[in-house]
Design an enzyme around this catalytic site. Structure first.
Site, PDB file in Angstrom:
ATOM      1  N   LYS A  81     -13.262   0.343  11.084  1.00  0.00           N
ATOM      2  CA  LYS A  81     -11.987   0.852  11.606  1.00  0.00           C
ATOM      3  C   LYS A  81     -12.099   1.178  13.097  1.00  0.00           C
ATOM      4  O   LYS A  81     -11.163   0.928  13.872  1.00  0.00           O
ATOM      5  CB  LYS A  81     -11.542   2.080  10.811  1.00  0.00           C
TER       6      LYS A  81
ATOM      7  N   TYR B 170     -16.915   1.587   6.362  1.00  0.00           N
ATOM      8  CA  TYR B 170     -15.459   1.669   6.521  1.00  0.00           C
ATOM      9  C   TYR B 170     -15.101   2.249   7.887  1.00  0.00           C
ATOM     10  O   TYR B 170     -14.302   1.674   8.642  1.00  0.00           O
ATOM     11  CB  TYR B 170     -14.867   2.521   5.401  1.00  0.00           C
TER      12      TYR B 170
ATOM     13  N   GLY C  16       0.812  -1.212   0.000  1.00  0.00           N
ATOM     14  CA  GLY C  16       0.000   0.000   0.000  1.00  0.00           C
ATOM     15  C   GLY C  16       0.846   1.262   0.000  1.00  0.00           C
ATOM     16  O   GLY C  16       2.085   1.210  -0.044  1.00  0.00           O
ATOM     17  N   GLN C  17       0.185   2.405   0.064  1.00  0.00           N
ATOM     18  CA  GLN C  17       0.893   3.692   0.011  1.00  0.00           C
ATOM     19  C   GLN C  17       1.850   3.847   1.195  1.00  0.00           C
ATOM     20  O   GLN C  17       3.031   4.138   1.021  1.00  0.00           O
ATOM     21  CB  GLN C  17      -0.115   4.844   0.011  1.00  0.00           C
ATOM     22  N   LEU C  18       1.334   3.653   2.405  1.00  0.00           N
ATOM     23  CA  LEU C  18       2.170   3.817   3.587  1.00  0.00           C
ATOM     24  C   LEU C  18       3.217   2.714   3.667  1.00  0.00           C
ATOM     25  O   LEU C  18       4.385   2.972   3.974  1.00  0.00           O
ATOM     26  CB  LEU C  18       1.299   3.827   4.847  1.00  0.00           C
TER      27      LEU C  18
ATOM     28  N   TYR D 230      -8.625  -2.589   4.753  1.00  0.00           N
ATOM     29  CA  TYR D 230      -9.585  -2.556   3.649  1.00  0.00           C
ATOM     30  C   TYR D 230      -9.986  -1.094   3.496  1.00  0.00           C
ATOM     31  O   TYR D 230     -10.637  -0.520   4.365  1.00  0.00           O
ATOM     32  CB  TYR D 230     -10.803  -3.420   3.991  1.00  0.00           C
TER      33      TYR D 230
ATOM     34  N   ASP E  40      -9.634   9.232  10.051  1.00  0.00           N
ATOM     35  CA  ASP E  40     -10.553  10.303  10.437  1.00  0.00           C
ATOM     36  C   ASP E  40     -12.012   9.894  10.239  1.00  0.00           C
ATOM     37  O   ASP E  40     -12.917  10.542  10.760  1.00  0.00           O
ATOM     38  CB  ASP E  40     -10.261  11.566   9.620  1.00  0.00           C
TER      39      ASP E  40
ATOM     40  N   TRP F 140      -6.940  11.461   4.341  1.00  0.00           N
ATOM     41  CA  TRP F 140      -6.679  11.895   2.960  1.00  0.00           C
ATOM     42  C   TRP F 140      -5.264  11.522   2.508  1.00  0.00           C
ATOM     43  O   TRP F 140      -4.498  12.357   2.006  1.00  0.00           O
ATOM     44  CB  TRP F 140      -6.863  13.390   2.829  1.00  0.00           C
TER      45      TRP F 140
END
Length: 285
Positions: free
Chosen positions: A130, A126, A10-12, A62, A103, A151
């Site tokens: 979470k 979602y 993933g991005q992180l 997810y 958030d 974001w």
């Protein structure tokens, strides 16, 4: 230190890999959905036991917000029950845990930046899953650190910045929502904050907020992307009502970062500076 990073593709996870791949003081294992299928919860503790980590950075999730409205069971497996298994492993084996949340645990009705103890009331599946994951982590591994962010974008993966760059190169006009307020988060900044916390001499458990500094709408974000890249494209502001989606989004989810800055002396760059850095990078995938 032996570290397992979930959500490695993933991005992180990708930004963490870039920062850690040449770190000779840490033994790091980057697990994507093939090595650690978070929807197969019966396997999770056995897989983690193969690596015997001192620290787990749980970045896997997810994140298909709209699809989660239909795939509630899968979203709950990954975002809630997998967190429970990871937290139970950490409790049983004395491993530390840094887990990433969102958030979207808030309802979006605030008018002031949200602190870590602001009331939670997610308005989509979602966010609900979470939040359930957060609670499971706190129940089974109260010494964990949970970081809420918002974001997220990066040179890696799919995100708003890369989508806008593609659309603005193709179109004369794009319509972007102007009544959802928050702050973007450059995944590389978040990754650096996580590693600073991991290396801190004093581990202070709890929930922390992290996003870049500033207060903007998605429209403001899109205009900045256009201007940085000098696209010849009109950005038209529209209300949320003009762009209906299966999942509701919080109208206001600006995060107060005071706690993470005071506790760990974490740097929080302005969103414009971070956007400029990301856009200067080569798009990775």
């Amino acid at each position: 230190m032996k570290i397992v990073i979930t959500g490695a593709s993933g991005q992180l996870g990708s930004e963490l890999y870039e920062l850690l791949v040449n770190d000779t003081e840490k033994e790091c294992y980057f697990l994507d959905r093939k090595q650690l299928p978070l929807d197969q919860i019966m396997l999770i503790q056995d897989i983690l036991a193969m690596y015997q980590p001192d620290l787990i950075i749980h970045a896997g999730a997810y994140t298909a917000v709209d699809k989660a409205e239909e795939e509630h069971e899968t979203a709950n497996l990954v975002n809630h029950l997998a967190c429970e298994e990871i937290a139970q492993y950490c409790r049983l084996h004395g491993a530390k845990l840094i887990a990433i949340s969102t958030d979207y645990v808030f309802d979006g009705n605030s008018a002031v930046p949200l602190s870590e103890d602001a009331p939670t009331a997610p308005i989509n599946v979602y966010g609900q899953t979470k939040l359930a994951g957060e609670r499971a982590i706190q129940k089974w591994c109260p010494e964990s650190i949970i970081i809420r962010t918002s974001w997220v974008y990066s040179a890696y993966g799919k995100n708003f910045v890369k989508t806008m760059c593609r659309l603005m190169a193709e179109r004369d006009q794009v319509n972007v929502i102007n009544d959802q307020i928050g702050t973007p988060t450059y995944a590389k900044d978040l990754a650096m904050a996580i590693l600073k916390i991991a290396d801190a001499s004093d581990w202070k458990a709890g929930i922390y907020n992290y996003s870049n500094e500033g207060e903007i709408s998605w429209y403001d974000f899109a205009v900045a992307i256009r201007d940085f890249r000098s696209f010849d494209c009109q950005v038209k502001p529209i209300p949320t009502s003009a762009y209906p989606t299966p999942a509701q989004r919080p109208k206001y989810s600006l995060l107060d970062k005071s706690k993470i800055k005071a506790t760990f002396d974490v740097a929080v760059p302005d969103w414009k500076l971070s956007l400029a850095k990301m856009l200067a990078e080569e798009i990775k995938n």
